[in-house]
Design a protein around this motif. Structure first.
Motif, mmCIF file in Angstrom:
data_model
loop_
_atom_site.group_PDB
_atom_site.id
_atom_site.type_symbol
_atom_site.label_atom_id
_atom_site.label_comp_id
_atom_site.label_asym_id
_atom_site.label_seq_id
_atom_site.Cartn_x
_atom_site.Cartn_y
_atom_site.Cartn_z
ATOM 1 N N ALA A 196 -17.402 27.627 72.162
ATOM 2 C CA ALA A 196 -16.800 26.333 72.481
ATOM 3 C C ALA A 196 -17.218 25.276 71.473
ATOM 4 N N ALA A 197 -18.506 25.281 71.087
ATOM 5 C CA ALA A 197 -18.975 24.332 70.080
ATOM 6 C C ALA A 197 -18.283 24.580 68.744
ATOM 7 N N LEU A 198 -18.097 25.859 68.402
ATOM 8 C CA LEU A 198 -17.443 26.199 67.143
ATOM 9 C C LEU A 198 -15.995 25.735 67.126
ATOM 10 N N LEU A 199 -15.318 25.852 68.278
ATOM 11 C CA LEU A 199 -13.942 25.384 68.355
ATOM 12 C C LEU A 199 -13.853 23.887 68.077
ATOM 13 N N HIS A 200 -14.837 23.147 68.570
ATOM 14 C CA HIS A 200 -14.848 21.701 68.333
ATOM 15 C C HIS A 200 -15.076 21.381 66.852
ATOM 16 N N LEU A 201 -15.757 22.270 66.149
ATOM 17 C CA LEU A 201 -16.130 21.993 64.762
ATOM 18 C C LEU A 201 -15.088 22.447 63.749
ATOM 19 N N VAL A 202 -14.575 23.667 63.929
ATOM 20 C CA VAL A 202 -13.769 24.276 62.864
ATOM 21 C C VAL A 202 -12.270 24.164 63.108
ATOM 22 N N VAL A 203 -11.869 23.947 64.367
ATOM 23 C CA VAL A 203 -10.431 23.859 64.644
ATOM 24 C C VAL A 203 -9.981 22.406 64.502
ATOM 25 N N PRO A 204 -9.051 22.129 63.619
ATOM 26 C CA PRO A 204 -8.585 20.742 63.430
ATOM 27 C C PRO A 204 -7.957 20.181 64.702
ATOM 28 N N ASP A 205 -8.026 18.875 64.832
ATOM 29 C CA ASP A 205 -7.483 18.220 66.023
ATOM 30 C C ASP A 205 -5.986 18.475 66.179
ATOM 31 N N TRP A 206 -5.286 18.625 65.031
ATOM 32 C CA TRP A 206 -3.847 18.791 65.140
ATOM 33 C C TRP A 206 -3.477 20.126 65.814
ATOM 34 N N GLY A 260 -38.579 25.142 66.192
ATOM 35 C CA GLY A 260 -37.747 24.111 66.796
ATOM 36 C C GLY A 260 -37.624 22.852 65.964
ATOM 37 N N SER A 261 -38.739 22.389 65.380
ATOM 38 C CA SER A 261 -38.692 21.157 64.587
ATOM 39 C C SER A 261 -37.856 21.330 63.333
ATOM 40 N N ASP A 262 -37.965 22.494 62.690
ATOM 41 C CA ASP A 262 -37.159 22.761 61.493
ATOM 42 C C ASP A 262 -35.679 22.811 61.830
ATOM 43 N N ILE A 263 -35.355 23.455 62.952
ATOM 44 C CA ILE A 263 -33.956 23.542 63.376
ATOM 45 C C ILE A 263 -33.418 22.145 63.691
ATOM 46 N N ALA A 264 -34.240 21.323 64.350
ATOM 47 C CA ALA A 264 -33.810 19.966 64.702
ATOM 48 C C ALA A 264 -33.513 19.139 63.457
ATOM 49 N N ARG A 265 -34.376 19.251 62.437
ATOM 50 C CA ARG A 265 -34.129 18.505 61.186
ATOM 51 C C ARG A 265 -32.854 18.982 60.511
ATOM 52 N N TRP A 266 -32.622 20.275 60.537
ATOM 53 C CA TRP A 266 -31.420 20.835 59.920
ATOM 54 C C TRP A 266 -30.162 20.335 60.644
ATOM 55 N N VAL A 267 -30.197 20.304 61.960
ATOM 56 C CA VAL A 267 -29.046 19.829 62.736
ATOM 57 C C VAL A 267 -28.819 18.344 62.507
ATOM 58 N N ASP A 268 -29.909 17.554 62.467
ATOM 59 C CA ASP A 268 -29.781 16.107 62.267
ATOM 60 C C ASP A 268 -29.216 15.751 60.898
ATOM 61 N N SER A 269 -29.307 16.678 59.956
ATOM 62 C CA SER A 269 -28.828 16.392 58.606
ATOM 63 C C SER A 269 -27.311 16.395 58.497
ATOM 64 N N SER A 270 -26.614 16.882 59.526
ATOM 65 C CA SER A 270 -25.152 16.971 59.472
ATOM 66 C C SER A 270 -24.545 16.427 60.755
ATOM 67 N N PRO A 271 -23.656 15.435 60.680
ATOM 68 C CA PRO A 271 -22.988 14.928 61.886
ATOM 69 C C PRO A 271 -22.192 16.007 62.612
ATOM 70 N N ALA A 272 -21.577 16.912 61.852
ATOM 71 C CA ALA A 272 -20.796 17.983 62.478
ATOM 72 C C ALA A 272 -21.698 18.906 63.291
ATOM 73 N N LEU A 273 -22.854 19.240 62.713
ATOM 74 C CA LEU A 273 -23.790 20.101 63.434
ATOM 75 C C LEU A 273 -24.332 19.407 64.673
ATOM 76 N N LYS A 274 -24.552 18.086 64.574
ATOM 77 C CA LYS A 274 -25.031 17.340 65.737
ATOM 78 C C LYS A 274 -23.997 17.380 66.860
ATOM 79 N N THR A 275 -22.724 17.265 66.496
ATOM 80 C CA THR A 275 -21.664 17.339 67.497
ATOM 81 C C THR A 275 -21.632 18.717 68.154
ATOM 82 N N GLY A 276 -21.693 19.753 67.319
ATOM 83 C CA GLY A 276 -21.696 21.116 67.851
ATOM 84 C C GLY A 276 -22.899 21.377 68.737
ATOM 85 N N ALA A 277 -24.068 20.896 68.313
ATOM 86 C CA ALA A 277 -25.278 21.095 69.113
ATOM 87 C C ALA A 277 -25.190 20.369 70.443
#
Length: 334
Positions: free
Chosen positions: A226-236, A33-50
């Motif tokens: 749903a999280a992936l849609l928020h990350l990879v699909v452009p707003d347009w 869990g701690s390793d996964i948390a550090r990995w997610v915190d390293s990227s704003p996009a991943l934080k949004t998806g998480a």
């Protein structure tokens, strides 16, 4: 010649079940869990998806568990004969009664398939059993309450889902009354009543466990999608869909078929797609419990592939139409 002791040990060797896999993944998740948390915190996009994933999962899980407990209780303690006793002999009226009876029997669509098959085998008209098949997972109290929680401040969404889903169930039942043929249903329901032994509590435990693992897996998949849609699909893309109502309705209907979410948790996935109008999201909620890939597979096993080839496409179209009409009546073009 095989040694008797060896043969006994071979037979007694425990099989790896889905519960073992779930427990292993849970332990691995806790350990890393701690390793996964550090990995997610390293990227704003991943934080949004998480954040999106966690929000959907945490909100939906209580309703999923409640639905599984109720579904397991029905499998163990409620006989389809109880419902059969109140079904009118007139087939048209029977469709209406069993369609509304779905309100009283909470459970996901996975549990509705074998119950509907047993109703047919006990003499309930096929059209009435199919109306129950479509209504039970879509208009029961657990689903409606979860929809109200997922869409706070939008009581019209609950009404639109209820009437759109009920209309789908009743219309498909009445269409079967007019055009359906008995020979289209070829497969027989396997005897699952006693697969867990004679103990009703054991049946409850095993049914609830199986439903939780299956529905939970689809919830994880849906939340991740749903999280992936928020990350990879452009707003347009979402802006374009929001401006093309018919296209967005079709896209959400197809997405409901592919994601195959449990009806007790799908409202939270739909609510997360706030960039789209309410009407396409309503279509997602009406189509999903009526026709999706896992339902088609289960129906093929219980009713035959020929039935699915006729029933699923028509249900897909009817669900879109009923959801759209209900949406325009209660939501307007939102």
């Amino acid at each position: 010649m095989v040694d008797a002791n060896t043969d006994t040990r071979t037979r007694a060797r425990p099989a790896v079940s889905s519960m073992h896999v779930f427990a292993t993944l849970l332990v691995l998740g806790i350990a890393t869990g701690s390793d996964i948390a550090r990995w997610v915190d390293s990227s704003p996009a991943l934080k949004t998806g998480a954040t999106v994933f966690t929000g959907i999962f945490v909100q939906a899980t209580p309703f999923l568990v409640l639905g599984v407990l109720v579904s397991g209780s029905i499998a163990a303690f409620v006989s389809p004969a109880v419902l059969r006793k109140v079904v009118p002999k007139n087939e048209t009226a029977a469709v209406g009664v069993t369609g509304l009876a779905g309100m009283a029997l909470p459970g996901c669509e996975c549990g509705a398939v074998p119950v509907s098959r047993r109703l047919m085998d006990q003499g309930v008209p096929t059209s009435a059993a199919l109306a129950f098949l479509l209504s039970a997972p879509a208009i029961n109290p657990v689903v409606l309450v979860s929809t109200a929680v997922a869409f706070p401040g939008e009581p019209a969404m609950v009404l639109a889902r209820f009437f759109g889903s009920l209309a789908t169930a009743l219309l498909m039942g009445w269409l079967w009354t007019r055009f359906g043929k008995a020979e289209w249903i070829s497969a027989r329901l396997a005897d699952r009543e006693h697969r867990h032994g004679n103990s009703k509590w054991e049946t409850f435990r095993e049914s609830a466990r199986a439903d939780l693992l299956q529905a939970g897996a689809f919830l994880v998949f849906g939340a991740a999608a749903a999280a992936l849609l928020h990350l990879v699909v452009p707003d347009w893309v979402f802006d374009h869909l929001a401006g093309q109502l018919l296209l967005s309705i079709l896209v959400m209907a197809v997405l409901a078929v592919i994601l195959a979410l449990c009806s007790e948790a799908d409202a939270f996935v739909a609510a997360s797609m706030s960039m789209l109008p309410l009407l396409p999201r309503l279509v997602f909620l009406v189509v999903g419990p009526a026709v999706d890939v896992k339902l088609m597979a289960m129906q093929a096993g219980s009713f035959g592939r020929g039935f699915v080839a006729r029933f699923a496409p028509l249900t897909f179209v009817v669900a879109i139409v009923c959801a759209s009409v209900s949406g325009y009546a209660f939501l307007g073009a939102r």
